[in-house]
Design a protein around this motif. Structure first.
Motif, PDB file in Angstrom:
ATOM      1  N   LEU A   1      35.116  32.313  44.327  1.00 30.29           N
ATOM      2  CA  LEU A   1      34.744  31.062  44.984  1.00 30.29           C
ATOM      3  C   LEU A   1      34.764  31.211  46.504  1.00 30.29           C
ATOM      4  N   SER A   2      35.742  31.939  47.016  1.00 28.86           N
ATOM      5  CA  SER A   2      35.810  32.156  48.469  1.00 28.86           C
ATOM      6  C   SER A   2      34.599  32.943  48.954  1.00 28.86           C
ATOM      7  N   ASN A   3      34.207  33.965  48.195  1.00 24.48           N
ATOM      8  CA  ASN A   3      33.024  34.745  48.571  1.00 24.48           C
ATOM      9  C   ASN A   3      31.772  33.878  48.569  1.00 24.48           C
ATOM     10  N   LEU A   4      31.635  33.065  47.526  1.00 26.24           N
ATOM     11  CA  LEU A   4      30.462  32.187  47.448  1.00 26.24           C
ATOM     12  C   LEU A   4      30.494  31.158  48.577  1.00 26.24           C
ATOM     13  N   GLY A   5      31.679  30.633  48.880  1.00 23.18           N
ATOM     14  CA  GLY A   5      31.792  29.689  49.992  1.00 23.18           C
ATOM     15  C   GLY A   5      31.413  30.316  51.317  1.00 23.18           C
ATOM     16  N   LEU A   6      31.853  31.552  51.526  1.00 22.58           N
ATOM     17  CA  LEU A   6      31.495  32.263  52.758  1.00 22.58           C
ATOM     18  C   LEU A   6      29.987  32.441  52.868  1.00 22.58           C
ATOM     19  N   LEU A   7      29.357  32.812  51.753  1.00 22.83           N
ATOM     20  CA  LEU A   7      27.906  32.995  51.756  1.00 22.83           C
ATOM     21  C   LEU A   7      27.194  31.682  52.070  1.00 22.83           C
ATOM     22  N   LEU A   8      27.607  30.609  51.412  1.00 19.19           N
ATOM     23  CA  LEU A   8      26.957  29.318  51.616  1.00 19.19           C
ATOM     24  C   LEU A   8      27.157  28.831  53.052  1.00 19.19           C
ATOM     25  N   ARG A   9      28.335  29.096  53.609  1.00 14.48           N
ATOM     26  CA  ARG A   9      28.549  28.739  55.024  1.00 14.48           C
ATOM     27  C   ARG A   9      27.601  29.506  55.919  1.00 14.48           C
TER      28      ARG A   9
END
Length: 431
Positions: free
Chosen positions: A159-167
């Motif tokens: 989830l953190s990786n996906l959040g970083l990408l979306l940011r």
């Protein structure tokens, strides 16, 4: 680092024994080679690690076959190493081969398949191919949820990786629930005072600051700082970086300017020393003689001392925040994947400096880089530009960004920097 160096002779002895007892092409010899390569990589000796990792791959391909899961592991390890060396395009086919083998040999829903999906997504993200990276992260998340359950720490990492990408894509509204769910999982699985909880709180602060919601960002930063201070100590890089993030909210919009000729002269001298240090680092990296490397390292120490003295003088003169000079190497490799790190991450403001380009334009570029790039993404940016990140004076993202802008401007490469930034963050208005 000292313990890593102490471990090296043991790994080397083990390798010698395996080669003697089992032969130079035995799979256990390959495992020993891989372990030694991983140790060197952890020590930051990336070029020295490469032949060990490549030899391990060659042995496994011959002894086990080109589609064996252990061959996939070696392919993945070589991809990780090449990515750490900044050779992103070269790393991609190794990641892709590893993924194909794992899907075929282990199945499309195996955790190792998820690991390959995550690493390939992370690589594409570093290459600026954000939209292409997203489905890999999402597949990895779905596999991990099925394999480990919805509340496992691996899910929080995904989830953190996906959040970083979306940011990075500017999809802030989609990124926020990813970070919030990651925070909930870490708090439940690891406890409310774990360093990973602090990191995730900091990530939420970064996101909210990018959304211009400074009040909420401050709330998360202060919680992160309290946890990090207790669990890691005041002098830990994570704790210092979170404190810098809090300070960035307090001084937002206050951009120091050159006040007089003395300030102007100090800036020019610092630029000259930074360029000389950059050249020394490059010469050191290609120097084979140990004696010459030691001589160059002593010269680098002298330059760093001079640069730090100038930074101290500027800070005393204007009350600005200028970090210490970095003296060591910082490399981070990925197994599950890198979180949006708290280390040195996020903006205060950049100091103005003289140059051919408009100061306002350069300050704006620096502010945007600090706002939209994490520390590790800044390292990737330097790789793409052919810059040695470690040779840039300063500690933390703000200092490194400032020195990068100074060096790029002096080299007449602002257009190159803008081109890469536009490619990496197409949603941001760079001009």
């Amino acid at each position: 680092m000292g313990q890593l160096a102490d471990a090296r002779p043991y790994y080397e002895r083990a390798l010698a024994i395996f080669e003697q007892a089992l032969g130079p092409t035995h799979p256990d010899t390959a495992s020993s080679l891989n372990n030694l390569g991983a140790l060197l990589q952890a020590m930051g000796q990336l070029a020295d690690a490469r032949p060990y990792v490549e030899r391990a791959l060659s042995i496994r391909e011959q002894a086990l076959g080109p589609t064996h899961p252990d061959t996939a592991s070696s392919l993945n390890n070589l991809g990780v190493l090449l990515r750490a060396m900044g050779q992103l395009a070269d790393a991609r086919p190794y990641y892709e081969r590893a993924l194909a083998i794992r899907e075929q040999a282990l199945g499309p829903t195996h955790p190792d398949t998820a690991r390959s999906l995550n690493n390939l997504g992370y690589l594409l993200q570093a290459m600026g191919q954000l939209a292409d990276a997203r489905p890999y992260y999402e597949r990895a998340l779905a596999i991990n949820e099925k394999a480990f359950g919805p509340d496992h720490p691996y899910i929080a990492l995904s989830l953190s990786n996906l959040g970083l990408l979306l940011r990075g894509m500017g999809n802030y509204q989609e990124a926020q629930p990813c970070y919030e769910r990651a925070l909930h999982i870490f708090e439940k699985a690891l406890g409310p005072d774990h360093p990973d909880v602090a990191t995730t709180l900091n990530n939420l602060g970064l996101l909210l600051q990018a959304m211009d919601n400074d009040d909420e960002a401050k709330f998360y930063y202060e919680r992160a700082f309290s946890i990090s201070q207790k669990s890691l100590g005041l002098n830990h890089p994570n704790t210092r970086a979170i404190r810098e993030n809090i300070n960035s909210l307090q001084i937002s919009g206050k951009k120091p300017i050159i006040k007089d000729k003395q300030r102007h002269s100090l800036e020019n001298r610092r630029i000259e020393l930074a360029e000389e240090l950059h050249a020394v680092y490059k010469q050191r990296d290609f120097e084979l003689s140990a004696a010459n490397r030691m001589r160059l390292e002593r010269h680098a120490d002298e330059l760093r001392t001079q640069i730090q003295a100038i930074q101290d003088a500027i800070r005393d003169k204007e009350g600005g925040v200028i970090g210490d000079v970095v003296t060591g190497s910082q490399y981070k490799t990925t197994i599950i994947g890198s979180q949006d790190s708290a280390i040195g991450d996020y903006a205060t403001t950049v100091q103005s400096f003289p140059g051919r380009e408009s100061r306002r334009k350069l300050v704006n570029i620096a502010d945007l880089i600090n706002k939209h790039f994490s520390l590790y993404e800044l390292q990737d940016l330097c790789f793409i530009l052919g810059m040695d990140y470690e040779s840039l004076p300063g500690a933390g993202k703000v200092d490194k960004t400032r020195e990068l802008i100074i060096y790029i401007e002096r080299q007449d490469r602002v257009a190159d920097l803008l081109a890469v930034c536009k490619d990496q963050r197409p949603h941001v208005r760079w001009e």
